[in-house]
Motif scaffolding. Structure first.
Motif, PDB file in Angstrom:
ATOM      1  N   TYR A  24       1.253   3.541  -3.377  1.00  0.00           N
ATOM      2  CA  TYR A  24       2.490   3.428  -2.605  1.00  0.00           C
ATOM      3  C   TYR A  24       3.384   2.326  -3.164  1.00  0.00           C
ATOM      4  CZ  TYR A  24       5.692   2.538   1.239  1.00  0.00           C
ATOM      5  OH  TYR A  24       6.823   2.343   1.977  1.00  0.00           O
TER       6      TYR A  24
ATOM      7  N   LEU B 124       2.332   8.596  -1.145  1.00  0.00           N
ATOM      8  CA  LEU B 124       1.267   8.430  -0.160  1.00  0.00           C
ATOM      9  C   LEU B 124       0.083   9.311  -0.556  1.00  0.00           C
ATOM     10  CD1 LEU B 124       3.187   8.284   3.246  1.00  0.00           C
ATOM     11  CD2 LEU B 124       2.208   6.406   1.931  1.00  0.00           C
TER      12      LEU B 124
ATOM     13  N   THR C 181       9.917   6.226  -0.640  1.00  0.00           N
ATOM     14  CA  THR C 181       9.564   4.807  -0.642  1.00  0.00           C
ATOM     15  C   THR C 181      10.092   4.101   0.596  1.00  0.00           C
ATOM     16  OG1 THR C 181       9.687   4.838  -3.054  1.00  0.00           O
ATOM     17  CG2 THR C 181       9.668   2.684  -1.998  1.00  0.00           C
TER      18      THR C 181
END
Length: 363
Positions: free
Chosen positions: A239, A245, A277
């Motif tokens: 991440y 993810l 993000t």
């Protein structure tokens, strides 16, 4: 009509007398209420404990005195229960469950006629009659959006300022409190959720090296959004470096596990909104408990082999309960392996009725 000469006073007609008002009736004096008399002699011998059989967190009595209303936790889920207090009641003297949903209940109170209960759940007002237990919403719905980007700055400022003005030691146990603010303020500004902000402030409080300091989340019955949980854990490094993810763990029996989501896959989108993000999963899953949510799952961060998985998120309490059960089961397997099956393993989570019941089952 002849006018009087200038300068002489003019006659005014005599005022017509007003009819005399009849004297107002004297208000009746309110009867003096009879004072309540409490016989304290041997009051302890007359104490009765209600055998409700549940872990009660809140209680109140109906206006007619015939029911005790309780918010209680059973199997890590909070719901409303009533218990009869009328000795002449035909109802059995057992706790009767009124609700059966996962959300936390708060501010429960009876209607004036004692026939219905009003309560808050997930920021909404619901009504449940004692007679048929058919929950219906009150036609007042409001959701508040908070600008977290501004709120977190203000929360941090207030926390730092309060300790600056009220900490018992003017030398702050050797810490330079101004430098502490300079160090932690940029970190707090980067917090993405309330939990992250509280962890950062807790770290700041640790600089004081003092006991009885801490920061906690708002009370569970505060009008905060109820965040749905999927039962997923993600790779932090992926991440932070790629904004992706990647799933590292699927908690057993959670919505993601039931939907056959696997470790190593990627969460790409939630209800069509791309997970980027700058995405905030808490915001994307706000007010989604037990509601239909479509997850986009892929085998890679670029969306290869994307598929849709329909889930119904659970509450944070339910997810924590499943995490706890997994931890217990892992420990049980570990003990059985080391002892070649000669030793058993049980764990008592707390002293609540639900935990004691689970202990009996595990034994």
């Amino acid at each position: 009509m002849k006018q009087p000469p200038p300068g002489e006073p003019q006659a005014t007609p005599a005022a017509t007398p007003l009819p005399s008002a009849s004297p107002a009736a004297e208000p009746k004096a309110k009867p003096t209420p009879k004072p309540v008399e409490i016989t304290f002699d041997q009051i302890r011998q007359r104490l009765t404990l209600l055998p409700v059989g549940i872990d009660v967190r809140y209680q109140t009595i109906s206006p007619d005195g015939k029911w005790a209303l309780m918010i209680a936790s059973v199997a890590n889920q909070f719901n409303l229960y009533v218990y009869p207090l009328d000795e002449l009641s035909k109802d059995p003297f057992v706790s009767k469950q009124l609700t059966s949903t996962a959300g936390f209940k708060g501010s429960a109170q009876f209607s004036p006629d004692s026939k219905e209960v009003y309560y808050l759940e997930q920021g909404r007002i619901n009504i449940v009659p004692l007679e048929n237990r058919q929950v219906r919403p009150l036609s007042v719905t409001a959701e508040m959006d908070v600008d977290f980007a501004r709120e977190k700055i203000e929360v941090f400022r207030q926390a730092w300022t309060y300790l600056r003005d009220n900490f018992f030691d003017p030398k702050f146990n050797g810490a330079n409190w101004d430098e502490v603010r300079s160090e932690y303020a940029p970190v707090a500004a980067g917090a993405r959720t309330g939990d992250e902000l509280r962890r950062i402030i807790s770290e700041m409080l640790g600089e004081l090296n003092a006991s009885h300091l801490g920061i906690s989340a708002p009370q569970a019955n505060a009008p905060a959004p109820a965040i749905g949980r999927l039962g997923l854990r993600f790779d932090r490094e992926d991440y932070e470096t790629q904004g992706a993810l990647r799933i590292t763990e699927v908690i057993p029996l959670t919505p993601a596990a039931i939907g056959n989501v696997k470790s190593g896959e990627y969460l790409i989108a939630i209800d069509g909104a791309q997970v980027t993000t700058h995405a905030n999963l808490d915001e994307m899953l706000a007010y989604k408990i037990n509601r239909r949510v479509v997850l986009a799952i892929a085998s890679s961060a670029n969306g290869a082999q994307k598929r849709e998985v329909v889930v119904r998120p659970i509450s944070g309490n339910a997810e924590r309960a499943l995490l706890y059960r997994r931890w217990v089961n892992d420990n049980r397997s570990y003990v059985a392996k080391l002892s070649n099956g000669r030793l058993g393993y049980v764990h008592l989570a707390d002293m609540s009725q639900g935990a004691l019941t689970q202990l009996y089952l595990d034994l």
